[in-house]
Design an enzyme around this catalytic site. Sequence first.
Site, PDB file in Angstrom:
ATOM      1  N   GLU A  26      -5.860  -0.657   5.936  1.00 28.33           N
ATOM      2  CA  GLU A  26      -4.378  -1.535   6.260  1.00 28.33           C
ATOM      3  C   GLU A  26      -4.102  -2.346   6.733  1.00 28.33           C
ATOM      4  O   GLU A  26      -5.178  -2.513   7.901  1.00 28.33           O
ATOM      5  CB  GLU A  26      -3.102  -0.212   7.281  1.00 28.33           C
ATOM      6  CG  GLU A  26      -3.595  -0.091   8.620  1.00 28.33           C
ATOM      7  CD  GLU A  26      -2.775  -0.122   9.645  1.00 28.33           C
ATOM      8  OE1 GLU A  26      -1.446  -0.144   9.074  1.00 28.33           O
ATOM      9  OE2 GLU A  26      -1.936   1.588   9.729  1.00 28.33           O
ATOM     10  N   VAL A 107       0.992   1.486   6.375  1.00 30.81           N
ATOM     11  CA  VAL A 107       0.296   3.006   5.799  1.00 30.81           C
ATOM     12  C   VAL A 107       0.797   3.486   4.896  1.00 30.81           C
ATOM     13  O   VAL A 107       0.150   3.794   3.415  1.00 30.81           O
ATOM     14  CB  VAL A 107       0.420   4.385   7.223  1.00 30.81           C
ATOM     15  CG1 VAL A 107       0.732   6.138   6.135  1.00 30.81           C
ATOM     16  CG2 VAL A 107       0.100   3.735   8.248  1.00 30.81           C
ATOM     17  N   ASP A 139      16.664   6.745  10.620  1.00 29.79           N
ATOM     18  CA  ASP A 139      15.778   6.240  10.365  1.00 29.79           C
ATOM     19  C   ASP A 139      14.186   6.586  10.663  1.00 29.79           C
ATOM     20  O   ASP A 139      14.212   7.834  11.290  1.00 29.79           O
ATOM     21  CB  ASP A 139      15.605   4.815  11.561  1.00 29.79           C
ATOM     22  CG  ASP A 139      14.606   3.892  11.738  1.00 29.79           C
ATOM     23  OD1 ASP A 139      13.943   3.765  10.622  1.00 29.79           O
ATOM     24  OD2 ASP A 139      14.639   2.949  13.165  1.00 29.79           O
ATOM     25  N   LYS A 160       2.889   8.230  16.097  1.00 32.42           N
ATOM     26  CA  LYS A 160       2.923   7.910  17.641  1.00 32.42           C
ATOM     27  C   LYS A 160       4.116   8.244  18.146  1.00 32.42           C
ATOM     28  O   LYS A 160       5.228   8.895  17.589  1.00 32.42           O
ATOM     29  CB  LYS A 160       3.599   6.314  16.901  1.00 32.42           C
ATOM     30  CG  LYS A 160       2.498   5.369  16.032  1.00 32.42           C
ATOM     31  CD  LYS A 160       2.949   3.756  16.130  1.00 32.42           C
ATOM     32  CE  LYS A 160       1.735   3.205  14.948  1.00 32.42           C
ATOM     33  NZ  LYS A 160       1.991   3.555  13.903  1.00 32.42           N
TER      34      LYS A 160
END
Length: 310
Positions: A26, A107, A139, A160
């Site tokens: 990426e 991603v 979200d 994460k």
Amino acid sequence: MTTFHLHYGSEVAEALRAGRPVVALESTIVSHGLPRPDNLRVAREIERAVRDAGAVPATIGMVGGRLVVGLDDAQLSRLATVDGVTKLSVRDLAVAAATGADGATTVAATSAVAAAAGITVFATGGLGGVHREAAQSFDESADLVTLARTPIAVVCAGVKSILDVGATLERLETLGVQVVGYRTRRFPGFFVTDGGFDLDWQVDSPEQAADVLTAREQHGVHPGGLIVANPLPVDEQLDRDLHDRTLADGLALLERDGVTGKAVTPYLLAHFHSTTEGASLAVNVRIILRNADLAARIAVAAATRRAASA
């Protein structure tokens, strides 16, 4: 009439024609995930890690509206150093191309473009997921739904830790995205080795991961992605107490400053970098380099299997 199509770096184009192993990378980590000037240096190190393990790196990004699979060094430098580079998810690609934007692919976007280009393995740092308080905000990263319909293996260090890890794993299960641990049955937590959740499956070698890809392709049943969760060794993780304190403080700052959507991840990563005095950056770099190496080895094994069956 204006036409739009994928553009390929010469090395990547030749590798794809010859059936050689290619690993997608990426560009968001270059433009938004790492501070300058470390970002360009690390981007080059990531590509070198892929090469050292026997594969061809294909960093994906948009330069002046051209969607490029295999950025050359000048294009990589541009995305790493100029201001105003847009963070591009899948839905943004067409509009960004039509308006001539410079853009770094997430991603989700990198996975989709890589699959369209015939690349089956992708290395990144950490996956996006369900955000905390998602029950109120809805979200959720587009990474999840994109991987539900994209046949690519993503090598990452889990999601994460700034996200709701448990909810993310639940969504991946619902969407039919398989998650396997690399030599572990515990899901990694990006900066930390153990994210706190068990996994049903593990693979113990690049060859075994390649066999999963081969089985999926030959079955022809499910088009979804495969997540290969590659944890950091315990002695390389961010100090756990430091991690937990920094995360708690960062979440409080998010609420105070009203940061939402695409801005959440770069905001919190910058907070980690400043609060840990660069320790989180060093961990982040270790993560992506280890993932690039493993992804390349999986790509090599998969290419060997394709050649043997041809």
